[in-house]
Scaffold this motif. Structure first.
Motif, PDB file in Angstrom:
ATOM      1  N   MET A   1      14.706 -22.169 -15.519  1.00  0.00           N
ATOM      2  CA  MET A   1      15.146 -21.616 -14.228  1.00  0.00           C
ATOM      3  C   MET A   1      15.063 -20.095 -14.273  1.00  0.00           C
ATOM      4  O   MET A   1      15.509 -19.452 -15.218  1.00  0.00           O
ATOM      5  N   LEU A   2      14.471 -19.533 -13.238  1.00  0.00           N
ATOM      6  CA  LEU A   2      14.370 -18.079 -13.088  1.00  0.00           C
ATOM      7  C   LEU A   2      15.263 -17.658 -11.936  1.00  0.00           C
ATOM      8  O   LEU A   2      15.203 -18.234 -10.849  1.00  0.00           O
ATOM      9  N   ILE A   3      16.105 -16.648 -12.177  1.00  0.00           N
ATOM     10  CA  ILE A   3      16.953 -16.096 -11.117  1.00  0.00           C
ATOM     11  C   ILE A   3      16.673 -14.599 -10.998  1.00  0.00           C
ATOM     12  O   ILE A   3      16.857 -13.848 -11.963  1.00  0.00           O
ATOM     13  N   PRO A   4      16.223 -14.141  -9.830  1.00  0.00           N
ATOM     14  CA  PRO A   4      16.067 -12.699  -9.625  1.00  0.00           C
ATOM     15  C   PRO A   4      17.441 -12.030  -9.514  1.00  0.00           C
ATOM     16  O   PRO A   4      18.357 -12.566  -8.883  1.00  0.00           O
ATOM     17  N   VAL A   5      17.553 -10.881 -10.135  1.00  0.00           N
ATOM     18  CA  VAL A   5      18.749 -10.039 -10.020  1.00  0.00           C
ATOM     19  C   VAL A   5      18.299  -8.737  -9.376  1.00  0.00           C
ATOM     20  O   VAL A   5      17.504  -7.992  -9.952  1.00  0.00           O
ATOM     21  N   ILE A   6      18.779  -8.477  -8.156  1.00  0.00           N
ATOM     22  CA  ILE A   6      18.329  -7.318  -7.395  1.00  0.00           C
ATOM     23  C   ILE A   6      19.417  -6.250  -7.430  1.00  0.00           C
ATOM     24  O   ILE A   6      20.543  -6.470  -6.972  1.00  0.00           O
ATOM     25  N   MET A   7      19.065  -5.095  -7.980  1.00  0.00           N
ATOM     26  CA  MET A   7      19.997  -3.969  -8.066  1.00  0.00           C
ATOM     27  C   MET A   7      19.868  -3.145  -6.782  1.00  0.00           C
ATOM     28  O   MET A   7      18.852  -2.497  -6.544  1.00  0.00           O
ATOM     29  N   ALA A   8      20.902  -3.199  -5.952  1.00  0.00           N
ATOM     30  CA  ALA A   8      20.832  -2.585  -4.618  1.00  0.00           C
ATOM     31  C   ALA A   8      21.875  -1.502  -4.453  1.00  0.00           C
ATOM     32  O   ALA A   8      22.536  -1.398  -3.424  1.00  0.00           O
ATOM     33  N   GLY A   9      22.030  -0.662  -5.474  1.00  0.00           N
ATOM     34  CA  GLY A   9      22.918   0.490  -5.351  1.00  0.00           C
ATOM     35  C   GLY A   9      22.145   1.689  -4.831  1.00  0.00           C
ATOM     36  O   GLY A   9      21.074   1.561  -4.245  1.00  0.00           O
ATOM     37  N   GLY A  10      22.656   2.877  -5.042  1.00  0.00           N
ATOM     38  CA  GLY A  10      21.973   4.091  -4.594  1.00  0.00           C
ATOM     39  C   GLY A  10      22.841   4.923  -3.677  1.00  0.00           C
ATOM     40  O   GLY A  10      23.724   4.395  -2.995  1.00  0.00           O
ATOM     41  N   ASN A  11      22.561   6.237  -3.665  1.00  0.00           N
ATOM     42  CA  ASN A  11      23.397   7.139  -2.870  1.00  0.00           C
ATOM     43  C   ASN A  11      22.653   7.806  -1.727  1.00  0.00           C
ATOM     44  O   ASN A  11      23.194   8.650  -1.022  1.00  0.00           O
ATOM     45  N   GLY A  12      21.370   7.458  -1.523  1.00  0.00           N
ATOM     46  CA  GLY A  12      20.672   7.932  -0.339  1.00  0.00           C
ATOM     47  C   GLY A  12      20.294   9.388  -0.334  1.00  0.00           C
ATOM     48  O   GLY A  12      20.152   9.984   0.738  1.00  0.00           O
ATOM     49  N   SER A  13      20.062   9.996  -1.508  1.00  0.00           N
ATOM     50  CA  SER A  13      19.826  11.439  -1.542  1.00  0.00           C
ATOM     51  C   SER A  13      18.347  11.819  -1.568  1.00  0.00           C
ATOM     52  O   SER A  13      17.969  12.881  -1.070  1.00  0.00           O
ATOM     53  N   ARG A  14      17.485  10.972  -2.110  1.00  0.00           N
ATOM     54  CA  ARG A  14      16.117  11.415  -2.378  1.00  0.00           C
ATOM     55  C   ARG A  14      15.210  11.400  -1.151  1.00  0.00           C
ATOM     56  O   ARG A  14      14.201  12.114  -1.110  1.00  0.00           O
ATOM     57  N   LEU A  15      15.531  10.590  -0.147  1.00  0.00           N
ATOM     58  CA  LEU A  15      14.724  10.557   1.071  1.00  0.00           C
ATOM     59  C   LEU A  15      15.550  10.978   2.278  1.00  0.00           C
ATOM     60  O   LEU A  15      15.370  10.477   3.381  1.00  0.00           O
ATOM     61  N   TRP A  16      16.463  11.933   2.063  1.00  0.00           N
ATOM     62  CA  TRP A  16      17.199  12.514   3.180  1.00  0.00           C
ATOM     63  C   TRP A  16      16.202  13.294   4.038  1.00  0.00           C
ATOM     64  O   TRP A  16      15.257  13.889   3.505  1.00  0.00           O
ATOM     65  N   PRO A  17      16.308  13.297   5.375  1.00  0.00           N
ATOM     66  CA  PRO A  17      17.440  12.825   6.181  1.00  0.00           C
ATOM     67  C   PRO A  17      17.318  11.386   6.670  1.00  0.00           C
ATOM     68  O   PRO A  17      18.185  10.917   7.395  1.00  0.00           O
ATOM     69  N   MET A  18      16.229  10.686   6.285  1.00  0.00           N
ATOM     70  CA  MET A  18      16.117   9.309   6.743  1.00  0.00           C
ATOM     71  C   MET A  18      17.105   8.409   6.012  1.00  0.00           C
ATOM     72  O   MET A  18      17.740   7.536   6.604  1.00  0.00           O
ATOM     73  N   SER A  19      17.252   8.598   4.718  1.00  0.00           N
ATOM     74  CA  SER A  19      18.269   7.858   3.971  1.00  0.00           C
ATOM     75  C   SER A  19      19.536   8.699   3.889  1.00  0.00           C
ATOM     76  O   SER A  19      19.479   9.924   3.834  1.00  0.00           O
ATOM     77  N   ARG A  20      20.663   8.028   3.899  1.00  0.00           N
ATOM     78  CA  ARG A  20      21.967   8.687   3.830  1.00  0.00           C
ATOM     79  C   ARG A  20      22.846   7.921   2.841  1.00  0.00           C
ATOM     80  O   ARG A  20      22.491   6.831   2.386  1.00  0.00           O
ATOM     81  N   HIS A  21      24.001   8.477   2.549  1.00  0.00           N
ATOM     82  CA  HIS A  21      24.949   7.804   1.653  1.00  0.00           C
ATOM     83  C   HIS A  21      25.289   6.405   2.167  1.00  0.00           C
ATOM     84  O   HIS A  21      25.424   5.460   1.386  1.00  0.00           O
TER      85      HIS A  21
END
Length: 469
Positions: A1-21
């Protein structure tokens, strides 16, 4: 059995102003119609795998749940970190949760990467599966396309099979001369931050090399509570975990590390220049998104979110327009956008945290106008959804229904409002808003008072689990 583990953290700084905290890049549609998180899950469909485990934080839980719903995916677990503790504890949480039922192979992926050739990714994952089933701790190394100083590198060792190699060593981000030597040698790969191993093997290696992390994560999972689709961890128990990456805590210490080479047009979409590289360009090498007119402009990334943007005689620029902010940057400086975000954060400006348009579990709102002691919002409540029973200590509100039907509770009074009808919510009075109809409810909210922040909310009842315990 394979289970994907998706890491969905982040603070939204590198593609500001489109991404935000409040909305980091994994929740944005940057390279297609789907968000990066949705693309990460969708590209795994050719594989036989179980439901994914998503590790994120409490603030983004409803974004995750809604984006999974949009692509008809049910998560094995959505684990909410009460505080960030890096990737080694995050993967430990997923491994402990997955191992309760079986001992699956975990495929650990970031939620915000891009692949030009998903078929090559699937081929590499199948190779990694062979090694992981033998008890090896697998990572995926990207075949370099250029000397890159922004990535760590992996030095390949002896071949294990056609599937991969042992890892001789991990090396930190090099200077340009060293990176050039690495690429010329043909023996170094970029460290992608993607991993594959059995859940039990990861926990064994973590126990051997960093037992404090394992202990804290076991205690946090052991005392966790379920809330709707989410697994909530005890703050203090999880905060006791050391803050460390999976690379430092396990992969650089284990004697079972292996690497599978991956040549799939990978990008971590870690800067505006990287986003320019992976998007389709016009005849002048520009990437244009939205209502854009260019004249004698070349090699630029130009994004218009809300109004016409024009450029004249420019080259190698990043121009990003959102409703409340505009970024103009030299493309070669796009890795340094975080310096602007740091200034916004230091000044406690709202542009660091959120967009005027804010998704909520019940729908969304858009800030139309604001000034001294007033704020105007357009609110959309989805059918069958309800805002919490709440009150405000510092503001009163006027609601005007634009379309749909509203059920309003204000104090001990309940009423039904339809198009062009309005009501007044006094300061300090308990109230709630519900859409009992079959179409979206749209209304205009006018707030007035001496403080208009979103934290001036005291909740008493909430169908989304947002009331304090």
């Amino acid at each position: 059995m394979l289970i994907p583990v998706i890491m969905a953290g982040g603070n939204g700084s590198r593609l500001w102003p489109m991404s935000r905290h409040s909305t980091p890049k994994q929740f944005l549609s940057l390279t297609g119609d789907d968000s990066l998180l949705q693309q990460t899950i969708e590209r795994l469909r050719p594989l036989q795998h179980g439901s994914p485990i998503i590790v994120t934080n409490s603030e983004h839980r409803f974004l995750v749940a809604e984006q999974l719903r949009e692509i008809s995916v049910t998560a094995h677990d959505i684990i909410l970190e009460p505080v960030s503790r890096n990737t080694a504890p995050a993967v430990a949480l997923a491994a402990i949760a997955a191992k309760r039922e079986t001992d699956p192979v975990l495929l650990v992926l970031a939620a915000d990467h891009h692949f030009e050739n998903p078929a090559a990714l699937i081929e590499a994952i199948n190779k990694g599966m062979q090694l992981a089933e033998q008890g090896l701790m697998v990572t995926f190394g990207i075949k370099p396309t250029r000397p890159e100083t922004g990535f760590g590198y992996i030095h390949r060792g002896e071949a294990l099979s056609e599937a991969g190699h042992r890892i001789d060593r991990f090396v930190e981000k090099p200077d340009l001369a060293t990176a050039t030597d690495y690429v010329s040698s043909g023996n170094y790969l970029w460290n992608s931050g993607m991993f594959m191993f059995r859940a039990s093997r990861y926990l064994e290696e973590l126990q051997k090399h960093h037992p404090e992390i394992l202990t804290a994560c076991e205690q946090a999972i052991g005392s966790a509570t379920r809330d709707l689709d989410f697994v909530r961890l005890d703050h203090d128990l999880f905060a006791a975990s050391p803050d460390d990456s999976i690379d430092y805590a396990v992969m650089e210490k284990t004697d079972a590390a292996a690497v599978v080479e991956l040549d799939a047009g990978w990008s971590d979409v870690g800067s505006w220049q990287a986003l320019w590289e992976v998007n389709e360009k016009d005849e002048n090498d520009n990437v244009c998104q939205g209502d854009v007119i260019t004249v004698d402009s070349h090699g630029s990334f130009i994004s218009a979110q809300h109004r016409l943007v024009t450029t004249l005689g420019v080259q190698d620029l990043i121009v990003v327009e959102t409703k409340d902010a505009v970024l103009v940057a030299d493309k070669g400086q796009s890795q340094n956008v975080k310096a602007i975000v740091d200034q916004l954060k230091s000044a406690q400006r709202s542009e660091y945290i959120t967009h005027p348009h804010v998704p909520r579990p019940w729908g969304e709102f858009d800030t139309i106008d604001s000034g001294d002691r007033y704020q105007v919002k357009r609110i959309t409540v989805n059918p069958g959804q309800r805002l919490s029973l709440q009150l405000h200590y510092h503001r009163a509100e006027h609601w005007i229904v634009v379309s749909g039907t509203a059920r309003v509770v204000c104090g001990d009074k309940e009423q039904i409002l339809t198009e062009n009808q309005s009501t007044y919510i006094p300061l300090g009075v308990k109230h709630s808003l519900e859409n009992p109809g079959k179409v979206p409810l749209e209304l205009i909210e006018v707030q007035s008072g001496n403080y208009l922040g979103e934290d001036d909310i005291v909740r008493f009842e909430d169908m989304y689990g947002r009331c304090p315990p």
